[in-house]
Scaffold this motif. Structure first.
Motif, short mmCIF file in Angstrom:
data_model
loop_
_atom_site.label_atom_id
_atom_site.label_comp_id
_atom_site.label_asym_id
_atom_site.label_seq_id
_atom_site.Cartn_x
_atom_site.Cartn_y
_atom_site.Cartn_z
N VAL A 410 0.83 -1.20 0.00
CA VAL A 410 0.00 0.00 0.00
C VAL A 410 0.87 1.25 0.00
O VAL A 410 0.56 2.25 -0.65
N LEU A 411 1.96 1.21 0.75
CA LEU A 411 2.93 2.31 0.80
C LEU A 411 4.33 1.75 0.57
O LEU A 411 4.62 0.62 0.98
N ALA A 412 5.16 2.54 -0.08
CA ALA A 412 6.57 2.18 -0.22
C ALA A 412 7.31 2.57 1.05
O ALA A 412 6.95 3.54 1.71
N ALA A 413 8.35 1.81 1.39
CA ALA A 413 9.11 2.10 2.59
C ALA A 413 9.66 3.53 2.58
O ALA A 413 9.78 4.17 3.63
N GLU A 414 10.01 4.03 1.41
CA GLU A 414 10.56 5.38 1.28
C GLU A 414 9.54 6.35 0.71
O GLU A 414 9.91 7.31 0.03
#
Length: 445
Positions: A410-414
């Motif tokens: 859902v979200l990228a780590a960065e």
């Protein structure tokens, strides 16, 4: 102690879709100012971009008697990362011209210290640092605060600061100032000392109608959506006598009548901390009102605690329930159950509080949370006669919820910290738009 230098402290703007001064003060920066005064000869000046009482504003100080009120704002272009959010984006706080005037009135500082709050407010940090550079050139800029602690890599790459300082000021600031300004690092009491916080430098504030009070740091709980444990390792409470002395000094020196507790767990270990605190406040006599905007633990509110809070002058009560949906909360280590809310409200009734004046925090937008579950939670609070206050979920780096969202793609780590914004996440990621929650709150009980 070395040669005295000139330091400029800055509390930057908020860039967001919405913002309101809900008992907001830059307490971390004021603590850092107090530390600098105690341990160095340096001279301090301060610019607060969120100063609602600045005489240059059209309506300075507009708001409620207890200190809450709207920030002045100016609509600005939406950053690309949140372009798809169907809301207006604004800069909250002083007009830029007033900030530039404040910079022009002062001479060139030897270093600039900038604080930061929400990770997704970093564009306000960038703007403040950029304007400092335009005025003073290559002056050293140090950045601390929540954004600097939770997103240090992004802050180092994008903020414009020369030095990013994650963590509590007393642990990182003395050595950093010595490195920037020269001379030995000043001795610091450290966060492990019995009273790890000295009275903040409240004299730097223009308005002291209300002031924050922090009686502890950290939280004994590890909720899946909260970053308290990343911001402060462990849980430490200040000596009650020190807290009472700080409040008494503010009342005597500034005429302060309203105080907001900033604790994440004010009632933890209540018999040894909150009870003697409330007893001391009651003994100090009338004239002050206390507010608990961060949420009180329901399971700690019993008859003696409620009576002591009432006697102490605790007026604004915000209780933490989060949800009545066991499927959502059981795996997250719930702070409280619906039965806990019922018991707490009965204790507050007996102490003289009115349920219509008691707010109950509920979460909306947690991964896996349904509209039906939110509706039931709102209805449950209303049926008990209290006021539901919906807090929209914001994904915070380092929390269990964040890790789950990254694993799920859902979200990228960065990801750009702008995507941590509760409004942006609601529209772009969660599928539960704020309008849906607003409709639930407006629906008949």
């Amino acid at each position: 102690m070395g040669q005295a230098k000139d330091l400029l402290l800055i509390n930057p703007w908020i860039h967001d879709f919405t913002a309101y001064d809900f008992w907001m003060k830059p307490l971390g920066l004021l603590d850092a100012a107090s530390l600098i005064r105690r341990t160095t000869p340096h001279r301090l000046s301060f610019i607060d971009c969120l100063d609602r009482f600045h005489p240059g504003l059209a309506r300075p100080g507009a708001g409620k008697p207890d200190g809450r009120g709207p920030f002045p704002k100016e609509e600005i272009p939406k950053p690309e990362a949140v372009r798809g959010v169907p809301r207006r984006f604004s800069r909250y706080g002083l007009p830029v011209a007033l900030f530039e005037e404040a910079l022009a009135r002062g001479h060139r500082p030897d270093a600039v210290l900038v604080t930061s709050a929400m990770t997704y407010w970093y564009p306000g940090v960038q703007t403040a640092i950029d304007l400092v550079r335009r005025r003073f050139g290559a002056v050293p800029v140090l950045l601390g605060g929540i954004y600097a602690t939770l997103c240090p890599g992004h802050a180092r790459a994008e903020s414009g600061a020369d030095l990013v300082l994650p963590g509590p000021a007393e642990e990182v600031l003395p050595a950093a100032l010595a490195g920037i300004l020269g001379g030995p690092a000043a001795a610091s009491p450290g966060s492990a000392s019995p009273d790890f916080l000295s009275p903040p430098a409240f004299d730097l504030l223009r308005d002291r109608t209300w002031l924050p009070v922090l009686t502890s740091r950290g939280c004994p709980r590890r909720c899946s959506y909260c970053a308290s444990s990343r911001l402060s390792a462990g849980f430490r409470q200040r000596p009650v006598a020190s807290v009472l002395a700080e409040i008494a000094a503010s009342r005597a020196s500034f005429g302060t009548r309203h105080f907001a507790f900033y604790d994440d767990a004010l009632l933890a270990g209540k018999r040894d901390h909150a009870w003697p605190l409330f007893e001391g406040l009651a003994a100090a006599g009338p004239g002050a009102a206390f507010h608990a905007p961060n949420g009180l633990q329901l399971r700690e509110i019993d008859a003696p605690t409620a009576r002591l809070m009432r006697a102490a002058g605790v007026r604004s009560l915000y209780l933490s329930l989060e949800s009545t949906d066991p499927e959502v909360m059981d795996e997250r280590g719930p702070k409280a159950s619906p039965a806990d809310l019922d018991r707490a409200l009965r204790a507050l009734d007996a102490a003289g509080y009115h349920r219509k004046d008691v707010s109950v925090y509920l979460m909306a937008g947690l991964p896996g949370q349904s509209t039906a579950g939110i509706r039931e939670s709102i209805g449950f609070v209303r049926r008990l006669g209290a006021v539901p206050r919906v807090a929209h979920f914001s994904p915070i780096p380092g929390t269990a919820e964040w890790d789950g969202l990254v694993r799920a793609g859902v979200l990228a780590a960065e990801a750009d910290p702008l995507l941590h914004n509760k409004t942006a996440f609601a529209y772009l990621k969660s599928g539960l738009a704020p309008e849906e929650i607003g409709a639930l709150l407006r629906a008949p009980a």
